[in-house]
Design an enzyme around this catalytic site. Structure first.
Site, PDB file in Angstrom:
ATOM      1  N   LYS A 137     -32.215 -13.665 -33.668  1.00 48.19           N
ATOM      2  CA  LYS A 137     -31.518 -14.940 -33.804  1.00 48.19           C
ATOM      3  C   LYS A 137     -30.911 -15.448 -32.491  1.00 48.19           C
ATOM      4  O   LYS A 137     -30.679 -16.650 -32.333  1.00 48.19           O
ATOM      5  CB  LYS A 137     -30.406 -14.816 -34.846  1.00 48.19           C
ATOM      6  CG  LYS A 137     -30.898 -14.690 -36.275  1.00 48.19           C
ATOM      7  CD  LYS A 137     -31.371 -16.023 -36.812  1.00 48.19           C
ATOM      8  CE  LYS A 137     -31.612 -15.978 -38.313  1.00 48.19           C
ATOM      9  NZ  LYS A 137     -31.953 -17.287 -38.865  1.00 48.19           N
ATOM     10  N   SER A 151     -36.810  -7.616 -37.793  1.00 43.83           N
ATOM     11  CA  SER A 151     -36.041  -8.781 -37.354  1.00 43.83           C
ATOM     12  C   SER A 151     -34.567  -8.526 -37.098  1.00 43.83           C
ATOM     13  O   SER A 151     -33.920  -9.329 -36.427  1.00 43.83           O
ATOM     14  CB  SER A 151     -36.192  -9.909 -38.387  1.00 43.83           C
ATOM     15  OG  SER A 151     -35.772  -9.470 -39.662  1.00 43.83           O
TER      16      SER A 151
END
Length: 422
Positions: free
Chosen positions: A56, A315
């Site tokens: 992110k 992720s």
């Protein structure tokens, strides 16, 4: 410019240059355990090793740098279940900007503390709403009221382009080893990651099949693209996979996903828990629930990927250690290894011994037993938890329990009762 052409490979190339000296080049590792397990070549793109332990940071930094100096100085806001917030906080601290970050009250404490750590004095954290979507509404109202700049976690072309740099980096690393991927697996929450990496793979590696993976309890992209053909808002979601539990995907990500995602997989939250534990014990990888989604999907693709080369994007690695007990419990329930019953016990000496001898197998274990003897009654109600040594023994266990008490209640099949009692 139409939505269909807002994010292209060249935008991701530009974002890559923007981020070159900010983000960490995370490893692309061949995983021997998974390769043997699925009889193929499995590579892991380790975004859990990013500075904020999530991809992110890429999208957050790129989106913030797309603002003018004047816009940045007015202050930035965001809504996030954790990882996007950390990326915004990291960027705000690095650029000396004021950031107000809205997070759902259900966000794990570990992620809240990490946001405060990365943001320092530059960042204010506001906890509001039970879900991301409730939190988002509050953040947008605050942004309008105080004329701030909202950094969207996924429905922003610069955020998407930033996330797409994961794909560019992955393909460059693979090219150095002369590796070509047949399949790419990546998580979907709001769709920013899959939109970015899907766009880049379709441009640079068009033969790679792009598979988006969602938690079964929050599969908003699958429901929108495949089932309804339009963006829908899920009325209820399971918030366990907090990094990917979004009730409504973005307009931009919806449109891009329609073009770049070849297939969608929905993974049971219990299977995600089993994957987290497996990755920890077998590979020493601490993945958060959303980070384990891509690997979880391999089980559903195990026949198709034999002999192929696969890359899974890990992720995120922001997992709260306090959640491990719940993760283990969910895994055991999914694997059909742990079972709970309510039954009536005769209030006489030896009743428990009789239950153990007549109902349990030689290697089964009692993990929970709640019972209060009442002298005015012949029987007493018991809540009992049983862990099997082999999930194939469940049928026999149910039969034995029924013989012991035909009026028993199997709690596993009643989510409300399970939540109340267990």
């Amino acid at each position: 410019m139409t939505v269909e052409t807002t994010v292209q490979a060249k935008d991701i190339d530009e974002a890559f240059l923007q981020l070159k000296d900010v983000v960490k080049e995370t490893p692309l590792q061949k995983d021997h355990y998974l390769s043997l397990k699925y009889n193929c070549n499995v590579y892991l793109k380790r975004e859990d090793l990013q500075w904020v332990r999530s991809f992110k940071l890429r999208g957050a930094y790129n989106a913030i740098m797309a603002l003018s100096d004047e816009e940045r100085q007015r202050g930035i806001t965001c809504a996030s279940a954790g990882n996007h917030a950390q990326g915004v906080a990291f960027t705000a601290s690095k650029l000396n900007l004021k950031a107000t970050i809205f997070m759902p009250v259900t966000t794990p404490l570990q992620k809240i503390d990490q946001v405060k750590f990365f943001g320092g004095e530059s960042t204010e954290v506001v906890l509001t709403g039970d879900t991301f979507d409730d939190c988002l509404k509050e953040a947008l109202e605050y942004t309008d009221r105080y004329d701030k700049n909202f950094i969207d976690p996924f429905n922003n072309i610069y955020t998407i382009a930033g996330q797409g740099t994961v794909a560019k980096e992955t393909l460059e690393q693979a090219q150095a080893d002369h590796t070509k991927f047949d399949y790419l697996f990546a998580a979907i929450g709001g769709g920013g990651l899959i939109s970015g990496i899907g766009t880049y793979f379709k441009a640079q590696s068009p033969d790679t099949k792009v598979v988006g993976v969602e938690p079964a309890g929050a599969s908003s992209m699958y429901e929108s693209v495949v089932q309804q053909g339009q963006i829908v808002t899920l009325p209820n979601i399971d918030k366990f996979v907090d990094g990917a539990s979004v009730a409504r995907v973005g307009e931009i990500t919806f449109d891009i996903a329609k073009r770049v995602v070849d297939d969608y997989v929905q993974v049971d939250e219990g299977q995600v828990c089993s994957t987290i534990l497996d990755m920890y014990t077998k590979q020493a990888i601490i993945a958060e629930p959303a980070g384990a989604l891509s690997v979880s999907a391999l089980e559903q693709y195990k026949d198709e990927i034999k002999g192929k080369t696969v890359v899974c994007v890990i992720s995120g690695g922001n997992n709260d250690i306090n959640r491990m007990k719940e993760i283990e419990e969910r895994s055991l329930l999914f694997e059909e290894m742990k079972h709970y019953f309510i039954l009536n016990f005769s209030q006489r000496p030896g009743a428990l011994r009789e239950f153990v001898n007549d109902v349990l197998g030689p290697r089964d274990d009692i993990t929970k037993f709640e019972y209060l003897k009442k002298s005015s009654q012949n029987t007493g109600t018991v809540i009992i938890g049983i862990q099997l040594s082999d999930h194939n023994d469940l049928g026999q266990l149910k039969e034995n329990v029924h013989d012991f008490d035909p009026h028993n209640i199997y709690i596993n099949e009643n989510k409300m009762l399970y939540s109340l009692l267990i």
